[in-house]
Design a protein around this motif. Structure first.
Motif, mmCIF file in Angstrom:
data_model
loop_
_atom_site.group_PDB
_atom_site.id
_atom_site.type_symbol
_atom_site.label_atom_id
_atom_site.label_comp_id
_atom_site.label_asym_id
_atom_site.label_seq_id
_atom_site.Cartn_x
_atom_site.Cartn_y
_atom_site.Cartn_z
ATOM 1 N N ASP A 269 -13.565 -34.241 -26.283
ATOM 2 C CA ASP A 269 -13.787 -33.634 -27.597
ATOM 3 C C ASP A 269 -12.567 -33.810 -28.498
ATOM 4 O OD1 ASP A 269 -16.328 -32.881 -26.869
ATOM 5 O OD2 ASP A 269 -15.837 -30.757 -26.576
ATOM 6 N N MET A 270 -11.367 -33.750 -27.907
ATOM 7 C CA MET A 270 -10.167 -33.987 -28.707
ATOM 8 C C MET A 270 -10.141 -35.424 -29.226
ATOM 9 S SD MET A 270 -7.063 -31.950 -26.873
ATOM 10 C CE MET A 270 -7.509 -31.920 -25.165
ATOM 11 N N VAL A 271 -10.524 -36.360 -28.386
ATOM 12 C CA VAL A 271 -10.574 -37.762 -28.801
ATOM 13 C C VAL A 271 -11.643 -37.935 -29.887
ATOM 14 C CG1 VAL A 271 -11.130 -40.118 -28.048
ATOM 15 C CG2 VAL A 271 -9.669 -38.650 -26.630
ATOM 16 N N ARG A 272 -12.782 -37.292 -29.715
ATOM 17 C CA ARG A 272 -13.847 -37.351 -30.730
ATOM 18 C C ARG A 272 -13.330 -36.804 -32.053
ATOM 19 N NH1 ARG A 272 -17.355 -39.639 -33.515
ATOM 20 N NH2 ARG A 272 -19.028 -38.380 -34.324
ATOM 21 N N TYR A 273 -12.622 -35.685 -32.019
ATOM 22 C CA TYR A 273 -12.057 -35.102 -33.225
ATOM 23 C C TYR A 273 -11.083 -36.089 -33.885
ATOM 24 C CZ TYR A 273 -9.818 -31.913 -36.451
ATOM 25 O OH TYR A 273 -9.321 -31.329 -37.590
ATOM 26 N N ALA A 274 -10.226 -36.710 -33.090
ATOM 27 C CA ALA A 274 -9.266 -37.690 -33.621
ATOM 28 C C ALA A 274 -9.999 -38.863 -34.270
ATOM 29 C CB ALA A 274 -8.344 -38.193 -32.504
ATOM 30 N N GLU A 275 -11.077 -39.320 -33.647
ATOM 31 C CA GLU A 275 -11.868 -40.401 -34.230
ATOM 32 C C GLU A 275 -12.461 -39.982 -35.567
ATOM 33 O OE1 GLU A 275 -14.671 -41.006 -31.089
ATOM 34 O OE2 GLU A 275 -13.351 -42.383 -29.989
ATOM 35 N N LEU A 276 -12.949 -38.749 -35.628
ATOM 36 C CA LEU A 276 -13.517 -38.242 -36.875
ATOM 37 C C LEU A 276 -12.462 -38.148 -37.972
ATOM 38 C CD1 LEU A 276 -15.825 -35.444 -35.409
ATOM 39 C CD2 LEU A 276 -16.574 -37.570 -36.514
ATOM 40 N N VAL A 277 -11.267 -37.706 -37.611
ATOM 41 C CA VAL A 277 -10.176 -37.629 -38.590
ATOM 42 C C VAL A 277 -9.882 -39.021 -39.148
ATOM 43 C CG1 VAL A 277 -7.696 -37.181 -38.871
ATOM 44 C CG2 VAL A 277 -9.139 -35.521 -37.660
ATOM 45 N N ARG A 278 -9.781 -39.998 -38.257
ATOM 46 C CA ARG A 278 -9.488 -41.364 -38.695
ATOM 47 C C ARG A 278 -10.614 -41.948 -39.536
ATOM 48 N NH1 ARG A 278 -6.978 -41.487 -33.586
ATOM 49 N NH2 ARG A 278 -8.799 -42.351 -32.554
ATOM 50 N N ALA A 279 -11.846 -41.472 -39.329
ATOM 51 C CA ALA A 279 -12.990 -41.989 -40.085
ATOM 52 C C ALA A 279 -13.011 -41.483 -41.528
ATOM 53 C CB ALA A 279 -14.291 -41.617 -39.379
ATOM 54 N N GLY A 280 -12.241 -40.449 -41.835
ATOM 55 C CA GLY A 280 -12.100 -40.028 -43.228
ATOM 56 C C GLY A 280 -12.877 -38.795 -43.620
ATOM 57 N N ASP A 281 -12.861 -38.547 -44.923
ATOM 58 C CA ASP A 281 -13.417 -37.314 -45.482
ATOM 59 C C ASP A 281 -14.915 -37.149 -45.241
ATOM 60 O OD1 ASP A 281 -11.030 -36.305 -46.364
ATOM 61 O OD2 ASP A 281 -11.262 -37.056 -48.425
ATOM 62 N N GLY A 282 -15.624 -38.211 -45.043
ATOM 63 C CA GLY A 282 -17.064 -38.116 -44.798
ATOM 64 C C GLY A 282 -17.409 -37.403 -43.503
#
Length: 154
Positions: A98-111
């Motif tokens: 879940d932490m990795v998923r969160y990091a991926e979401l952060v890198r994916a941007g404001d959307g």
């Protein structure tokens, strides 16, 4: 998340924790004006091992870490701030996936703000459940300790 630095030459009193909501004193004093750190400096600041830092990078928990001309990792203040946040997520018991998923979401941007919020809200719910369980266990311990203090428990 911002980590503040208090120079050693300044004699300010160290904040003390008076309750569970009191802020923690900064854990990672950083040299004023510095924004490049070696992996050994980050190890000293965070208490994480070099192996853990490399693993975080390998699994995608850390974004790309800059490298020097000789290939050495060069961490920045934003990386240390991120590591502080990851440490808080670890304390919540959030699974690494879940932490990795969160990091991926952060890198994916404001959307991805809604998805990030949902993930953090779910973790918050888990933390509140765990706090309630710990408070219940604490109450049981307090009763037992009280019985021992009274001499009624053997």
């Amino acid at each position: 998340m911002t980590v503040m630095h208090t120079p050693a030459a300044t004699s300010r009193p160290t904040p003390t924790r008076t309750g569970t909501c009191a802020p923690e004193p900064p854990r990672h004093p950083r040299p004023d004006g510095q924004d490049h750190y070696t992996i050994s400096e980050v190890v000293a600041f965070t208490g994480l091992s070099a192996h853990t830092l490399r693993w975080y990078e390998r699994i995608g928990l850390m974004s790309h870490i800059d490298r020097s001309h000789t290939g050495q990792r060069r961490y920045r203040n934003r990386d240390l701030d991120w590591l502080d946040f990851v440490g808080k997520l670890r304390l919540t018991g959030m699974p690494v996936a879940d932490m990795v998923r969160y990091a991926e979401l952060v890198r994916a941007g404001d959307g991805t703000r809604a998805a990030r919020r949902a993930l953090l809200e779910a973790t918050r719910g888990d933390v509140l459940t765990r706090i309630a369980e710990l408070q219940d266990a604490l109450a049981v311990l307090d009763v037992k300790i009280g019985l021992y203090a009274e001499g009624t428990e053997s």
